[in-house]
Design a protein around this motif. Structure first.
Motif, short mmCIF file in Angstrom:
data_model
loop_
_atom_site.label_atom_id
_atom_site.label_comp_id
_atom_site.label_asym_id
_atom_site.label_seq_id
_atom_site.Cartn_x
_atom_site.Cartn_y
_atom_site.Cartn_z
N TRP A 1 126.89 -1.29 14.59
CA TRP A 1 126.00 -0.36 15.31
C TRP A 1 126.53 -0.07 16.70
O TRP A 1 126.40 1.05 17.20
CB TRP A 1 124.56 -0.90 15.34
N ARG A 2 127.18 -1.07 17.33
CA ARG A 2 127.78 -0.81 18.65
C ARG A 2 128.94 0.18 18.53
O ARG A 2 129.13 1.02 19.41
CB ARG A 2 128.24 -2.12 19.30
N LEU A 3 129.70 0.09 17.44
CA LEU A 3 130.78 1.06 17.19
C LEU A 3 130.22 2.47 17.06
O LEU A 3 130.75 3.42 17.62
CB LEU A 3 131.47 0.74 15.86
N ARG A 4 129.13 2.57 16.30
CA ARG A 4 128.51 3.88 16.07
C ARG A 4 127.97 4.45 17.39
O ARG A 4 128.06 5.65 17.63
CB ARG A 4 127.39 3.76 15.03
N GLU A 5 127.44 3.57 18.24
CA GLU A 5 126.96 4.04 19.55
C GLU A 5 128.11 4.56 20.40
O GLU A 5 127.99 5.60 21.05
CB GLU A 5 126.27 2.90 20.31
N ALA A 6 129.25 3.83 20.38
CA ALA A 6 130.42 4.26 21.15
C ALA A 6 130.88 5.63 20.64
O ALA A 6 131.21 6.53 21.43
CB ALA A 6 131.54 3.23 21.02
N LEU A 7 130.88 5.79 19.33
CA LEU A 7 131.30 7.05 18.71
C LEU A 7 130.38 8.19 19.15
O LEU A 7 130.83 9.27 19.55
CB LEU A 7 131.22 6.83 17.19
N SER B 1 133.39 -2.56 11.19
CA SER B 1 134.41 -1.53 11.40
C SER B 1 134.00 -0.25 10.67
O SER B 1 133.13 -0.28 9.81
CB SER B 1 135.77 -2.02 10.90
N GLU B 2 134.63 0.86 11.06
CA GLU B 2 134.24 2.16 10.52
C GLU B 2 135.46 2.98 10.12
O GLU B 2 136.20 3.44 10.98
CB GLU B 2 133.43 2.92 11.57
N PRO B 3 135.70 3.16 8.81
CA PRO B 3 136.77 4.09 8.42
C PRO B 3 136.24 5.52 8.47
O PRO B 3 135.05 5.76 8.26
CB PRO B 3 137.07 3.70 6.96
N GLY B 4 137.12 6.45 8.73
CA GLY B 4 136.69 7.84 8.76
C GLY B 4 137.85 8.80 8.62
O GLY B 4 139.02 8.38 8.61
N LEU B 5 137.52 10.08 8.48
CA LEU B 5 138.52 11.12 8.31
C LEU B 5 138.55 11.98 9.56
O LEU B 5 137.49 12.33 10.10
CB LEU B 5 138.16 11.99 7.09
N TRP B 6 139.75 12.33 10.00
CA TRP B 6 139.91 13.20 11.16
C TRP B 6 140.25 14.60 10.68
O TRP B 6 141.22 14.78 9.94
CB TRP B 6 141.03 12.66 12.07
N GLY C 1 136.57 0.45 24.53
CA GLY C 1 136.89 -0.86 23.95
C GLY C 1 137.13 -0.83 22.46
O GLY C 1 137.27 -1.88 21.82
N VAL C 2 137.18 0.37 21.88
CA VAL C 2 137.32 0.49 20.42
C VAL C 2 138.77 0.81 20.06
O VAL C 2 139.38 1.69 20.66
CB VAL C 2 136.39 1.62 19.88
N HIS C 3 139.30 0.07 19.10
CA HIS C 3 140.66 0.31 18.61
C HIS C 3 140.60 1.19 17.37
O HIS C 3 139.74 1.00 16.52
CB HIS C 3 141.33 -1.01 18.22
N ALA C 4 141.53 2.12 17.29
CA ALA C 4 141.62 2.97 16.09
C ALA C 4 142.92 2.63 15.37
O ALA C 4 143.98 2.56 15.99
CB ALA C 4 141.62 4.44 16.50
N ARG C 5 142.81 2.35 14.09
CA ARG C 5 144.00 1.99 13.32
C ARG C 5 144.20 3.02 12.21
O ARG C 5 143.29 3.31 11.45
CB ARG C 5 143.85 0.60 12.73
N LEU D 1 138.04 2.55 12.83
CA LEU D 1 137.64 2.08 14.16
C LEU D 1 137.16 0.64 14.08
O LEU D 1 136.48 0.26 13.12
CB LEU D 1 136.50 2.95 14.69
N GLY D 2 137.52 -0.16 15.08
CA GLY D 2 137.08 -1.55 15.09
C GLY D 2 137.25 -2.13 16.48
O GLY D 2 137.63 -1.43 17.42
#
Ligand SMILES: [Mg+2]
Length: 258
Positions: free
Chosen positions: A89-95, A137-142, A160-164, A172-173
């Motif tokens: 949920w913190r990742l989603r907030e950052a997004l 973590s959150e996978p997604g499409l760009w 503070g979020v890393h994208a791999r 994102l994680g």
């Protein structure tokens, strides 16, 4: 908790599970042996906790935690026990704190309905729902251009979020890998000697970190490059693919500890 004589960390697909059929029955007697000798087996996968849960139960490993989402988090021991989802949920907030121009072209699993997750992963609907139940973590499409993508990654890094980049998905994680989660679980068990087995680049760090690393050959992908540690014998390269190679390597190595 009493420190066990040994602990095993294992990747699933292509390592303990046959790459194509997901069969693990040839490894079942070895798993039984490990359990009877109080040697924890820690499933260590890119899968989510709901995806791992049934398999962990079927293998008789509910007494042990499992590492999910590529090391982003640890799923607690216990049948059906699920991790807290706060990190997600913190990742989603950052997004969602990004300016619209950066946010709009990124479509995470959390922005998709289950049909879209199914079509973008190739999973059946029921499995897609499990894959979309993220905790860390959150996978997604760009869908934007390359410059936008670079700006997106930079803006997430400021948060503070890393994208791999996994090829298809931009995941994102919070920057943890399988080896970080492995260190966390090792500490819980009092840092016993360890075996780590894997078949792919995202397994290399845990294979290198273990007392005994084992590379399982996967005929469906390029072989892993030679690793430091193969020369001095602390990393072994199995001859047989999953699941027979797994059974062979683990049954041989565990004899040194029981
Ligand atoms: Mg694998």
């Amino acid at each position: 908790m009493k420190t066990p004589p040994l602990i095993v960390f294992t990747d699933l697909d292509g390592t303990l599970l046959d790459h194509a059929t997901y069969d693990w029955s040839p490894a079942a007697p070895v798993l039984q042996d490990l359990i009877q000798n109080d040697i924890p087996v820690i499933l260590t996968s890119s899968k989510t906790a709901p995806e791992i849960a049934d398999l962990r139960s079927a293998m008789g490993l509910d007494a042990y935690p499992a590492i999910c989402e590529n090391g982003a988090g640890v799923m607690p021991a216990g049948q059906g026990a699920m991790p807290e989802r706060d990190a997600y949920w913190r990742l989603r907030e950052a997004l969602d704190s990004l300016p619209t121009a950066l946010r709009a072209p990124y479509r995470g699993f959390g922005d998709m309905d289950v049909e879209h997750v199914a079509s973008s992963t190739g999973l059946p609907l029921e499995d897609a729902a499990k894959a979309a139940t993220r905790a860390f973590s959150e996978p997604g499409l760009w869908s934007g251009d390359d410059q936008g993508r670079a700006d997106f990654i930079a803006a997430m890094a400021e948060r503070g979020v890393h994208a791999r980049d996994g090829g298809r998905f931009l995941t994102l994680g919070w920057g943890r890998r399988k080896s970080d989660a492995m260190a966390e679980v090792l500490a819980q068990y009092g840092n016993p000697p360890s075996i780590a087995l894997g078949d792919a680049p995202n397994d290399i760090e845990m294979i290198e970190a273990a007392t005994h690393g084992v590379i399982i050959p996967n005929p469906h992908r390029d072989p892993l490059p030679p690793l430091k540690g193969e020369g001095d014998g602390h990393i072994l390269r199995e001859q047989m693919p999953a699941p027979n190679g797994w059974a062979n390597a683990v049954s041989t190595l565990m004899r040194r500890y029981i």
